[in-house]
Design an enzyme around this catalytic site. Structure first.
Site, PDB file in Angstrom:
ATOM      1  N   GLU A 159      19.910  35.189  84.981  1.00 32.59           N
ATOM      2  CA  GLU A 159      19.575  36.594  85.307  1.00 32.59           C
ATOM      3  C   GLU A 159      20.845  37.353  85.668  1.00 32.59           C
ATOM      4  O   GLU A 159      20.980  37.904  86.757  1.00 32.59           O
ATOM      5  CB  GLU A 159      18.590  36.647  86.481  1.00 32.59           C
ATOM      6  CG  GLU A 159      17.303  35.888  86.222  1.00 32.59           C
ATOM      7  CD  GLU A 159      16.306  35.967  87.378  1.00 32.59           C
ATOM      8  OE1 GLU A 159      16.407  36.862  88.228  1.00 32.59           O
ATOM      9  OE2 GLU A 159      15.411  35.100  87.415  1.00 32.59           O
ATOM     10  N   GLU A 167      12.806  30.304  92.920  1.00 34.53           N
ATOM     11  CA  GLU A 167      13.113  30.710  94.304  1.00 34.53           C
ATOM     12  C   GLU A 167      12.322  29.933  95.357  1.00 34.53           C
ATOM     13  O   GLU A 167      11.639  30.532  96.196  1.00 34.53           O
ATOM     14  CB  GLU A 167      12.911  32.223  94.472  1.00 34.53           C
ATOM     15  CG  GLU A 167      13.775  33.032  93.521  1.00 34.53           C
ATOM     16  CD  GLU A 167      13.714  34.540  93.743  1.00 34.53           C
ATOM     17  OE1 GLU A 167      12.871  34.997  94.534  1.00 34.53           O
ATOM     18  OE2 GLU A 167      14.520  35.251  93.127  1.00 34.53           O
TER      19      GLU A 167
HETATM   20  C1  XIL Z   1      12.308  41.355  89.004  1.00 33.94           C
HETATM   21  C2  XIL Z   1      12.058  42.357  87.897  1.00 33.94           C
HETATM   22  O1  XIL Z   1      13.277  42.660  87.268  1.00 33.94           O
HETATM   23  C3  XIL Z   1      11.421  43.599  88.467  1.00 33.94           C
HETATM   24  O2  XIL Z   1      11.040  44.480  87.423  1.00 33.94           O
HETATM   25  C4  XIL Z   1      10.193  43.235  89.308  1.00 33.94           C
HETATM   26  O3  XIL Z   1       9.703  44.371  89.959  1.00 33.94           O
HETATM   27  C5  XIL Z   1      10.519  42.174  90.328  1.00 33.94           C
HETATM   28  O4  XIL Z   1      11.114  41.071  89.692  1.00 33.94           O
HETATM   29  N1  XIL Z   1      14.608  37.167  90.653  1.00 33.94           N
HETATM   30  C6  XIL Z   1      13.785  36.804  89.606  1.00 33.94           C
HETATM   31  C7  XIL Z   1      13.253  37.850  88.702  1.00 33.94           C
HETATM   32  O5  XIL Z   1      13.584  35.613  89.370  1.00 33.94           O
HETATM   33  O6  XIL Z   1      11.981  37.520  88.195  1.00 33.94           O
HETATM   34  C8  XIL Z   1      13.213  39.187  89.384  1.00 33.94           C
HETATM   35  O7  XIL Z   1      12.783  40.158  88.435  1.00 33.94           O
HETATM   36  C9  XIL Z   1      14.551  39.524  89.985  1.00 33.94           C
HETATM   37  C10 XIL Z   1      14.933  38.520  91.026  1.00 33.94           C
END
Ligand code: XIL
Length: 341
Positions: A262, A155
């Site tokens: 994801e 990100e």
């Molecule tokens: C999220 C997790 O799922 C949560 O448990 C945590 O509180 C925050 O992070 N983008 C990403 C992931 O790259 O690492 C994130 O994961 C969701 C958004």
């Protein structure tokens, strides 16, 4: 590390989706089909652990490899969660997607902790760069043997695609910290594929364009970038499949691998619509020579960050709250079985 091995030789029968599990179909098709995991649940919930072992050939630590989990204070390492994910992967014969080494994002940091305060508050650029270098050396050094892909940076593009996210790392160190993160990770894990990962990049548009421009610059600067992670937090109807195919073609043209890293699909239109969405995603991945992976952001609808962070939503994952496979699961297998040949 060594390529994923199948625990037992299972013969999937093309045209007969029920002949084997999602994991076996994934192996059969040479695709990584993964899930994000939480160490606590792996230890405490037998059905969760069993589903992870049976249905996926790759795992991503949902939070356990992240900076706040592994190095909450400078030079103070807390490896318990990460070690248990590594052990699970080894026991299950699964590859690990190492998520994530450096995640500095002004948008996400408003929602949850993504970098420890000492990094954000480093007194000067030199100290900040040293923190990054030492963190990468420690995490990659420890898990190089079990990790075959790394989300080196996560990100770093702004949500609107106007350029780099104006986080404190980039504001202090410029783009050079990203180049250096890739170079260092390669040094400590020469065999792993190194990825840049982001959201909002599954379809053509300003953010995808900004990612393409950034990857071009990173490659030009000599950064060893092997692939691009498209996070894919969707609601039913997203992304447009043809748009996703064109995004993947852009990466293929640059010799980049692509991973859907994801995936979750908030299910506003019922389980069948959601299943169609999942089918489109895996079909688009299979059709692209660049696409190597589809990982879901969690296993079952009782344990999803969507509910935890955004409140109650319709279940976004492949298994319901009792670990029963949903139509979305059958849809993935249906496509994998059909695409055989
Ligand atoms: C999220 C997790 O799922 C949560 O448990 C945590 O509180 C925050 O992070 N983008 C990403 C992931 O790259 O690492 C994130 O994961 C969701 C958004």
């Amino acid at each position: 590390m060594a390529p994923t091995e199948t625990v037992a030789a299972v013969v999937c029968q093309p045209g007969s989706p029920d002949s084997c599990s999602l994991r076996d179909w994934a192996d059969h098709r040479g695709l990584l089909v993964g899930t994000a995991v939480q160490p606590g649940l792996l230890g405490d919930e037998p059905r969760y652990a069993q589903t992870v072992a049976m249905e996926f050939n790759s795992i991503t630590p949902e939070n356990a490899f992240k900076w706040p989990a592994t190095e909450p204070e400078a030079g103070v390492y807390t490896w318990d969660g990460a070690d248990s994910v590594a052990q699970t992967a080894t026991e299950n014969g699964q590859g690990i997607r190492g998520h994530t080494l450096v995640w500095p994002n002004t948008f996400s940091s408003g929602l949850y902790e993504i970098l420890p305060a000492y990094v954000l508050d480093a007194p000067d650029g030199e100290t900040m760069q040293r923190y990054i270098d030492e963190h990468i050396a420690a995490v990659v050094g420890r898990y190089a043997d079990v990790t075959d892909r790394w989300d080196v940076v996560n990100e770093v593009i702004s949500t609107d695609g106007s350029g780099l996210d104006p986080n404190v790392l980039t504001e202090t160190l410029g783009e050079e910290w990203i180049v250096r993160a890739f170079t260092l990770t390669r040094e400590f894990d020469p065999d792993a594929d190194l990825y840049i990962n982001d959201y909002g990049t599954a379809n053509p548009g300003p953010k995808h364009d900004a990612m393409v421009a950034l990857v071009d610059r990173l490659l030009e600067a000599g950064a060893p970038v092997d692939g691009v992670g498209i996070q894919g937090h969707f609601v039913v109807g997203q992304p447009d499949a043809a748009g996703l195919a064109s995004v993947m073609a852009d990466w293929e043209a640059r010799g980049m691998k692509v991973a859907l890293t994801e995936v979750d699909v908030v299910n506003n239109d019922g389980p069948e619509a959601q299943a169609g969405n999942y089918a489109d995603l895996i079909a688009t991945c299979l059709a692209s020579p660049a696409c190597v992976e589809l990982t879901t952001w969690g296993v079952d609808d009782a344990h999803t960050w969507v509910t935890a962070v955004f409140g109650e939503q319709s279940g976004p994952l492949l298994f319901d709250e009792s670990y029963e496979p949903k139509p979305a699961y059958d849809a993935l297998i249906g496509v994998l079985a059909e695409a055989d040949g």
